[in-house]
Design an enzyme around this catalytic site. Structure first.
Site, PDB file in Angstrom:
ATOM      1  N   ASN A  90      -1.432 -13.078   9.566  1.00 38.10           N
ATOM      2  CA  ASN A  90      -2.249 -13.977  10.359  1.00 38.10           C
ATOM      3  C   ASN A  90      -1.591 -15.357  10.424  1.00 38.10           C
ATOM      4  OD1 ASN A  90      -4.638 -15.142  11.655  1.00 38.10           O
ATOM      5  ND2 ASN A  90      -5.723 -13.360  10.849  1.00 38.10           N
ATOM      6  N   HIS A 120       9.100 -25.464  -9.805  1.00 43.82           N
ATOM      7  CA  HIS A 120       9.770 -26.230 -10.860  1.00 43.82           C
ATOM      8  C   HIS A 120       9.170 -25.945 -12.232  1.00 43.82           C
ATOM      9  CE1 HIS A 120      12.151 -28.728  -8.124  1.00 43.82           C
ATOM     10  NE2 HIS A 120      11.079 -28.779  -7.347  1.00 43.82           N
ATOM     11  N   THR A 167      -1.052 -15.853 -10.656  1.00 48.93           N
ATOM     12  CA  THR A 167       0.024 -16.338 -11.517  1.00 48.93           C
ATOM     13  C   THR A 167       0.748 -15.213 -12.249  1.00 48.93           C
ATOM     14  OG1 THR A 167      -1.504 -16.639 -13.373  1.00 48.93           O
ATOM     15  CG2 THR A 167      -1.199 -18.510 -11.879  1.00 48.93           C
ATOM     16  N   LYS A 168       0.188 -14.001 -12.216  1.00 49.98           N
ATOM     17  CA  LYS A 168       0.831 -12.869 -12.898  1.00 49.98           C
ATOM     18  C   LYS A 168       0.607 -11.594 -12.095  1.00 49.98           C
ATOM     19  CE  LYS A 168      -3.167 -12.217 -15.970  1.00 49.98           C
ATOM     20  NZ  LYS A 168      -3.621 -12.182 -17.386  1.00 49.98           N
TER      21      LYS A 168
END
Length: 211
Positions: A90, A120, A167-168
């Protein structure tokens, strides 16, 4: 010296000279600028996809719809993004092709998702760049404004809820949501649909008789 060796030597010297020139990097940046500020706003999908494939080096599968107003980024050599067959991307998705994104088949990505392959290390004294290839496997659905961080694998058939920050790795057929994303349910494994959705322009209007 053979002709082949001579050509290789000349090619190597030209490459070294180019990489040492600011003009080369200016032109490399220009192709992304044009992609994101002009090409992405063209209402003809074939033209957009042709530019993404030929100029940026993006791989786009068969019967895959890439909507208007995408934002691609990558290195000067190419944008390392691969999109499989029967996918729908989309509008206004951020696709980070620096380390790389691999999108499987029959994947649905909702508007304003952000898929990062590089960021970072906030604990590094020099603020070093770290990352990894993001893999989004077959039959995955990413909800609106979901954020996928570098190196994450979204398992087959998984669902990422709107606004989640992943995050995982996400297991196959898991439903995740929240910040950071956690498992909140499980999806039915009997997936029977095949995505074939190609709306007009940057709308959600399409010929429903062909769906």
């Amino acid at each position: 010296m053979s002709n082949a060796s001579l050509r290789a030597r000349i090619k190597s010297r030209l490459k070294t000279r180019l990489l040492g020139s600011s003009t080369y990097f200016f032109l490399a940046a220009l192709k992304y600028y044009l992609a994101n500020n002009f090409i992405a706003h063209l209402p003809v999908e074939r033209i957009r996809n042709c530019y993404y494939r030929r100029i940026l080096g993006v791989k786009i599968g068969n019967r895959t719809h890439v909507s208007m107003r995408q934002f691609f980024t990558g290195y000067h050599t190419r944008c390392n993004v691969t999109i499989g067959d029967n996918c729908v991307l989309n509008r206004e998705i951020y696709l980070d092709g620096r380390t790389g994104i691999l999108i499987g088949n029959n994947v649905n990505i909702s508007f304003q998702c952000c898929i990062l392959s590089l960021h970072h290390d906030h604990n590094h004294p020099g603020f070093a760049s770290i990352g990894g290839v993001v893999q989004i496997r077959d039959h995955t659905w990413l909800g609106a404004r979901a954020i996928i961080l570098p190196g994450v694998t979204i398992g087959e058939g998984a669902v990422v809820a709107a606004g989640a920050v992943v995050t995982k790795d996400v297991p196959d057929f898991a439903v995740v949501g929240g910040v950071p994303a956690k498992i909140i349910g499980e999806r039915n494994r009997e997936i029977a649909y095949l995505t074939d959705f190609s709306p007009f322009f940057d709308t959600d209007v399409f010929d429903e008789s062909r769906a």
